[in-house]
Motif scaffolding. Sequence first.
Motif, PDB file in Angstrom:
ATOM      1  N   ALA A  20       0.831  -1.229   0.110  1.00 40.74           N
ATOM      2  CA  ALA A  20       0.048   0.041  -0.070  1.00 40.74           C
ATOM      3  C   ALA A  20       0.734   1.350  -0.071  1.00 40.74           C
ATOM      4  N   SER A  21       0.101   2.500  -0.700  1.00 40.91           N
ATOM      5  CA  SER A  21       1.007   3.336  -0.556  1.00 40.91           C
ATOM      6  C   SER A  21       1.269   4.221   0.885  1.00 40.91           C
ATOM      7  N   ARG A  22       2.559   4.704   1.052  1.00 43.13           N
ATOM      8  CA  ARG A  22       2.464   5.236   2.546  1.00 43.13           C
ATOM      9  C   ARG A  22       1.867   6.600   2.541  1.00 43.13           C
ATOM     10  N   TYR A  23       1.726   7.296   1.614  1.00 39.15           N
ATOM     11  CA  TYR A  23       0.905   8.356   1.657  1.00 39.15           C
ATOM     12  C   TYR A  23      -0.448   8.331   0.963  1.00 39.15           C
ATOM     13  N   THR A  24      -1.592   8.890   1.581  1.00 42.02           N
ATOM     14  CA  THR A  24      -2.792   8.843   0.795  1.00 42.02           C
ATOM     15  C   THR A  24      -3.554  10.058   1.233  1.00 42.02           C
ATOM     16  N   PRO A  25      -4.354  10.973   0.255  1.00 45.76           N
ATOM     17  CA  PRO A  25      -5.062  12.003   0.740  1.00 45.76           C
ATOM     18  C   PRO A  25      -6.156  12.027   1.583  1.00 45.76           C
ATOM     19  N   THR A  26      -6.605  10.581   1.925  1.00 44.32           N
ATOM     20  CA  THR A  26      -7.739  10.340   2.975  1.00 44.32           C
ATOM     21  C   THR A  26      -7.368   8.793   3.417  1.00 44.32           C
ATOM     22  N   PRO A  27      -7.942   8.495   4.637  1.00 41.75           N
ATOM     23  CA  PRO A  27      -7.590   7.140   5.352  1.00 41.75           C
ATOM     24  C   PRO A  27      -8.172   6.063   4.595  1.00 41.75           C
ATOM     25  N   LEU A  28      -7.401   5.155   4.578  1.00 38.67           N
ATOM     26  CA  LEU A  28      -7.872   3.738   3.860  1.00 38.67           C
ATOM     27  C   LEU A  28      -9.231   3.401   4.487  1.00 38.67           C
ATOM     28  N   ALA A  29     -10.177   2.737   3.722  1.00 36.91           N
ATOM     29  CA  ALA A  29     -11.370   2.066   4.450  1.00 36.91           C
ATOM     30  C   ALA A  29     -10.752   0.763   4.821  1.00 36.91           C
ATOM     31  N   ALA A  30     -11.259   0.325   6.091  1.00 36.43           N
ATOM     32  CA  ALA A  30     -10.964  -0.745   6.712  1.00 36.43           C
ATOM     33  C   ALA A  30     -11.859  -1.454   7.458  1.00 36.43           C
ATOM     34  N   ASN A  31     -12.219  -2.661   7.571  1.00 35.94           N
ATOM     35  CA  ASN A  31     -13.213  -3.426   8.327  1.00 35.94           C
ATOM     36  C   ASN A  31     -12.919  -3.384   9.941  1.00 35.94           C
ATOM     37  N   PHE A  32     -13.838  -3.476  10.864  1.00 36.33           N
ATOM     38  CA  PHE A  32     -13.655  -3.375  12.333  1.00 36.33           C
ATOM     39  C   PHE A  32     -13.534  -4.927  12.662  1.00 36.33           C
ATOM     40  N   PRO A  33     -13.060  -5.224  13.503  1.00 34.49           N
ATOM     41  CA  PRO A  33     -12.949  -6.880  13.822  1.00 34.49           C
ATOM     42  C   PRO A  33     -14.257  -7.173  14.053  1.00 34.49           C
ATOM     43  N   THR A  34     -14.531  -8.578  13.681  1.00 30.46           N
ATOM     44  CA  THR A  34     -15.869  -9.153  13.956  1.00 30.46           C
ATOM     45  C   THR A  34     -16.591  -8.961  15.311  1.00 30.46           C
ATOM     46  N   THR A  35     -17.688  -8.316  15.253  1.00 26.54           N
ATOM     47  CA  THR A  35     -18.424  -8.420  16.534  1.00 26.54           C
ATOM     48  C   THR A  35     -19.879  -8.984  16.137  1.00 26.54           C
ATOM     49  N   LYS A  36     -20.709  -9.055  17.152  1.00 28.01           N
ATOM     50  CA  LYS A  36     -22.147  -9.412  17.261  1.00 28.01           C
ATOM     51  C   LYS A  36     -22.913  -8.268  18.006  1.00 28.01           C
ATOM     52  N   GLN A  37     -24.231  -8.179  17.251  1.00 28.24           N
ATOM     53  CA  GLN A  37     -25.264  -7.212  17.644  1.00 28.24           C
ATOM     54  C   GLN A  37     -26.449  -7.703  17.756  1.00 28.24           C
ATOM     55  N   ALA A  38     -27.204  -7.677  18.815  1.00 26.85           N
ATOM     56  CA  ALA A  38     -28.509  -8.398  18.948  1.00 26.85           C
ATOM     57  C   ALA A  38     -29.645  -7.771  18.041  1.00 26.85           C
ATOM     58  N   LYS A  39     -30.561  -8.450  17.718  1.00 25.39           N
ATOM     59  CA  LYS A  39     -31.472  -8.106  16.730  1.00 25.39           C
ATOM     60  C   LYS A  39     -32.797  -8.235  17.665  1.00 25.39           C
ATOM     61  N   LEU A  40     -33.378  -7.240  17.839  1.00 25.97           N
ATOM     62  CA  LEU A  40     -34.712  -7.105  18.552  1.00 25.97           C
ATOM     63  C   LEU A  40     -35.919  -7.730  17.466  1.00 25.97           C
ATOM     64  N   GLN A  41     -36.561  -8.665  18.031  1.00 25.90           N
ATOM     65  CA  GLN A  41     -37.681  -9.458  17.148  1.00 25.90           C
ATOM     66  C   GLN A  41     -39.121  -9.718  18.016  1.00 25.90           C
ATOM     67  N   ALA A  42     -38.990  -9.485  19.174  1.00 27.87           N
ATOM     68  CA  ALA A  42     -40.188  -9.512  20.122  1.00 27.87           C
ATOM     69  C   ALA A  42     -40.136  -8.771  21.352  1.00 27.87           C
ATOM     70  N   ALA A  43     -41.403  -8.574  21.839  1.00 30.83           N
ATOM     71  CA  ALA A  43     -41.399  -7.812  23.042  1.00 30.83           C
ATOM     72  C   ALA A  43     -40.854  -8.391  24.349  1.00 30.83           C
ATOM     73  N   TYR A  44     -40.668  -9.750  24.495  1.00 32.22           N
ATOM     74  CA  TYR A  44     -39.565 -10.240  25.299  1.00 32.22           C
ATOM     75  C   TYR A  44     -38.437  -9.826  25.257  1.00 32.22           C
ATOM     76  N   HIS A  45     -37.743  -9.268  23.996  1.00 30.50           N
ATOM     77  CA  HIS A  45     -36.469  -8.802  23.826  1.00 30.50           C
ATOM     78  C   HIS A  45     -36.452  -7.510  24.339  1.00 30.50           C
ATOM     79  N   TRP A  46     -37.431  -6.828  24.231  1.00 33.36           N
ATOM     80  CA  TRP A  46     -37.561  -5.238  24.838  1.00 33.36           C
ATOM     81  C   TRP A  46     -37.414  -5.552  26.474  1.00 33.36           C
ATOM     82  N   GLY A  47     -38.014  -6.499  27.154  1.00 35.36           N
ATOM     83  CA  GLY A  47     -37.777  -7.051  28.396  1.00 35.36           C
ATOM     84  C   GLY A  47     -36.344  -7.081  28.723  1.00 35.36           C
ATOM     85  N   VAL A  48     -35.624  -7.904  27.919  1.00 32.99           N
ATOM     86  CA  VAL A  48     -34.233  -8.104  28.108  1.00 32.99           C
ATOM     87  C   VAL A  48     -33.357  -7.089  28.101  1.00 32.99           C
TER      88      VAL A  48
END
Length: 231
Positions: A20-48
């Motif tokens: 990769a080039s040592r100098y760029t006009p903008t930061p290079l786009a990179a992915n974050f390390p893999t994480t998990k995020q809960a998906k709310l699909q029921a009223a029970y999840h709201w209680g959690v």
Amino acid sequence: MALKTAMALAAGLTLLAGCASRYTPTPLAANFPTTKQAKLQAAYHWGVVTDSIEKRVVMELRKSPPRPVFINEPKDPSAFQRALATQLTTSLVNDGYVVSRTPAGSLKIDLDVQAVTFSANRPQYRYHGERAVLGSGVWLLSEIEAPVVANVAVAVGALDAHDWFNAQFAPGDTPKTEIIVTVSVSDQYRYLARNTSAYYVADSDRILYGIVDPKPEEPKLTRTFQVRGDI
């Protein structure tokens, strides 16, 4: 000699192409390390979610002398905001805290819910493959999307390996809708506690979180033409 020179030049170009080039006009786009995020699909999840919020609020309240708390509900709450405030009130009362009906002399708990919409068709990363039974207690997991098909036979007894791998993931594509929930505990002078968390929500449930999508425009049934010249 010419062949060796050409090979050395090709090797040098390959090396340069992989760096990769040592100098760029903008930061290079990179992915974050893999994480998990809960998906709310029921009223029970709201209680959690509420239980998690209540534990963090109680942890901060214990650091100060006991005072009544007042949950500051928004004027026009969404279904989720109303459930959040109601369930938090119940949890605090059951844990022995005084929840005041008026803000005077109480610590104020604000529940801010920000709904955000990203672009549709976001990528979904998970385990891939199809399952097949080879024999009693033996499953075949076939990776069908890779350029080279990889088959792995796993002896798992009565356990369904495919479901075991994929049960942790919410079905369907990655939702375009997320909510950011911020809880603040404050008095008239300062914030005593503040916490923010984010969740996916099902795109079909957007209205429960206060998102009202505009109605599609109806097609025009008439068209006006401008006539020029003599009739």
